[in-house]
Write a protein that holds these residues in place. Structure first.
Motif, short mmCIF file in Angstrom:
data_model
loop_
_atom_site.label_atom_id
_atom_site.label_comp_id
_atom_site.label_asym_id
_atom_site.label_seq_id
_atom_site.Cartn_x
_atom_site.Cartn_y
_atom_site.Cartn_z
N GLN A 262 0.85 -1.20 0.00
CA GLN A 262 0.00 0.00 0.00
C GLN A 262 0.88 1.25 0.00
O GLN A 262 1.68 1.44 0.91
N PRO A 263 0.78 2.13 -1.01
CA PRO A 263 1.67 3.28 -1.08
C PRO A 263 1.25 4.45 -0.21
O PRO A 263 2.04 5.35 0.06
N TYR A 264 0.01 4.44 0.23
CA TYR A 264 -0.57 5.61 0.89
C TYR A 264 -1.69 5.10 1.78
O TYR A 264 -2.58 4.38 1.31
N PRO A 265 -1.67 5.40 3.07
CA PRO A 265 -2.68 4.83 3.97
C PRO A 265 -4.11 5.18 3.56
O PRO A 265 -4.43 6.35 3.32
N LEU A 266 -4.95 4.17 3.47
CA LEU A 266 -6.35 4.42 3.13
C LEU A 266 -7.02 5.29 4.19
O LEU A 266 -7.95 6.05 3.89
N GLU A 267 -6.58 5.19 5.43
CA GLU A 267 -7.15 6.02 6.48
C GLU A 267 -6.94 7.50 6.18
O GLU A 267 -7.78 8.34 6.54
N ASN A 268 -5.83 7.83 5.51
CA ASN A 268 -5.59 9.23 5.14
C ASN A 268 -6.60 9.71 4.11
O ASN A 268 -7.10 10.84 4.18
N ILE A 269 -6.90 8.86 3.12
CA ILE A 269 -7.89 9.24 2.12
C ILE A 269 -9.25 9.40 2.77
O ILE A 269 -10.00 10.34 2.47
N TYR A 270 -9.59 8.49 3.67
CA TYR A 270 -10.86 8.59 4.39
C TYR A 270 -10.92 9.89 5.19
O TYR A 270 -11.95 10.58 5.20
N SER A 271 -9.82 10.26 5.83
CA SER A 271 -9.77 11.52 6.57
C SER A 271 -10.01 12.71 5.65
O SER A 271 -10.71 13.66 6.01
N SER A 272 -9.45 12.66 4.44
CA SER A 272 -9.64 13.75 3.48
C SER A 272 -11.11 13.92 3.12
O SER A 272 -11.61 15.04 3.01
N VAL A 273 -11.80 12.79 2.93
CA VAL A 273 -13.22 12.85 2.61
C VAL A 273 -14.00 13.47 3.77
O VAL A 273 -14.89 14.32 3.57
#
Length: 294
Positions: A262-273
């Protein structure tokens, strides 16, 4: 060879990503990603899909995205409207097929959360969102903020970026995701609250962190993008160059396929949303909004 299927032809990103993969570089006459090919595409508009396939030398046009099953090693879901992303991405995530989901990753918090949970359940690699967060100027600013050597501790910051409020792809969500993801990549994902307001040509949002605030300006049709970071020992003023971000983002996706990491934590994308939705709620309700937890 990694075989990639693209889902969604309406977005210019479909053609850009496919050309990066399928066409030789004009200067070097070499493939930038010799171990990858976009082998198929699906889209709602027949003529646009055929156009992208022709321009990017994509051999197979699917009439249903399920036709990709067994024919591809990864998919890129790039529809312009974020509300379409969960529907088209989940079948591939459930099948364990690595998936890129373009910006906006999703519009609804619940969609992003479901994607995250399904990806974890099936141990599927998923990445995506805005490629602008990989711009060299953004990563430089991130290093300065984290290192603190150059300007000391951050006191405040301002980032201004273009947006478009009136469109059929979710309004501010369509382009505004770029600015949200760039800001969070620089300053971190632990935003406590958001206060925002909207004028005719701009949404201004204040992201409240534990020790400082960051102001975001979403400006209609802005031509130059910039950031200002004010610290205890100095100030950084910098334009943001996004001319190479498609390639930088695609490199992250390809490296994910190569390394199976995984190159980028999915939790970070979820936080962005979640931050983005708090921002929109704030200017619509004229309230300061706490960013929700899980």
């Amino acid at each position: 060879m990694f075989r990639i299927g693209i889902i969604g032809s309406d977005n210019s990103h479909a053609e850009i990503f496919a050309k990066l993969c399928n066409l030789k570089d004009k200067d070097t006459q070499e493939y930038a990603f010799p171990d990858c090919r976009v082998v198929g595409i699906y889209g709602h508009d027949k003529y646009r899909t055929e156009e992208v396939a022709k321009n990017a030398q994509i051999e197979f046009i699917a009439q249903d995205p399920r036709e990709f099953m067994g024919k591809v090693d990864a998919v890129m879901v790039v529809f312009r409207h974020g509300d379409l992303h969960k529907e088209y991405a989940l079948p591939f995530i459930e099948a364990g097929i690595p998936t890129w989901i373009d910006k906006p990753f999703t519009i609804k918090n619940s969609d992003a959360r479901e994607i995250l949970e399904v990806a974890k359940k099936h141990k599927t690699l998923v990445t995506g969102g805005s490629t602008c967060k990989y711009a060299e100027d953004i990563l430089m600013a991130k290093n300065i903020v984290e290192g603190q050597d150059e300007i000391g501790k951050v006191k405040t910051a301002v980032i201004s970026f273009t947006t478009n409020f009136e469109n059929e792809y979710g309004g501010i969500y369509f382009y505004g995701a770029h600015l949200v993801e760039m800001a969070l990549e620089i300053f971190g994902y632990d935003v406590k609250s958001v206060t925002s307001s909207k004028s005719k040509d701009c949404v201004t949002a204040i992201l409240k962190y534990s020790d400082y605030q960051v102001t975001l300006n979403f400006v209609e049709d802005l031509m130059e993008y910039n950031l200002i970071i004010i610290g205890e020992k100095g100030t950084i003023v910098r334009n943001i160059d996004i001319s190479n971000v498609y390639k930088l983002g695609f490199e992250r996706f390809v490296n994910m396929l190569r390394t199976k990491k995984q190159p980028y934590p999915l939790e970070n994308i979820y936080s962005s949303v979640k931050v983005f939705n708090s921002l929109v709620e704030s200017y619509k309700e004229n309230l300061s909004i706490q960013v929700p937890g899980n």
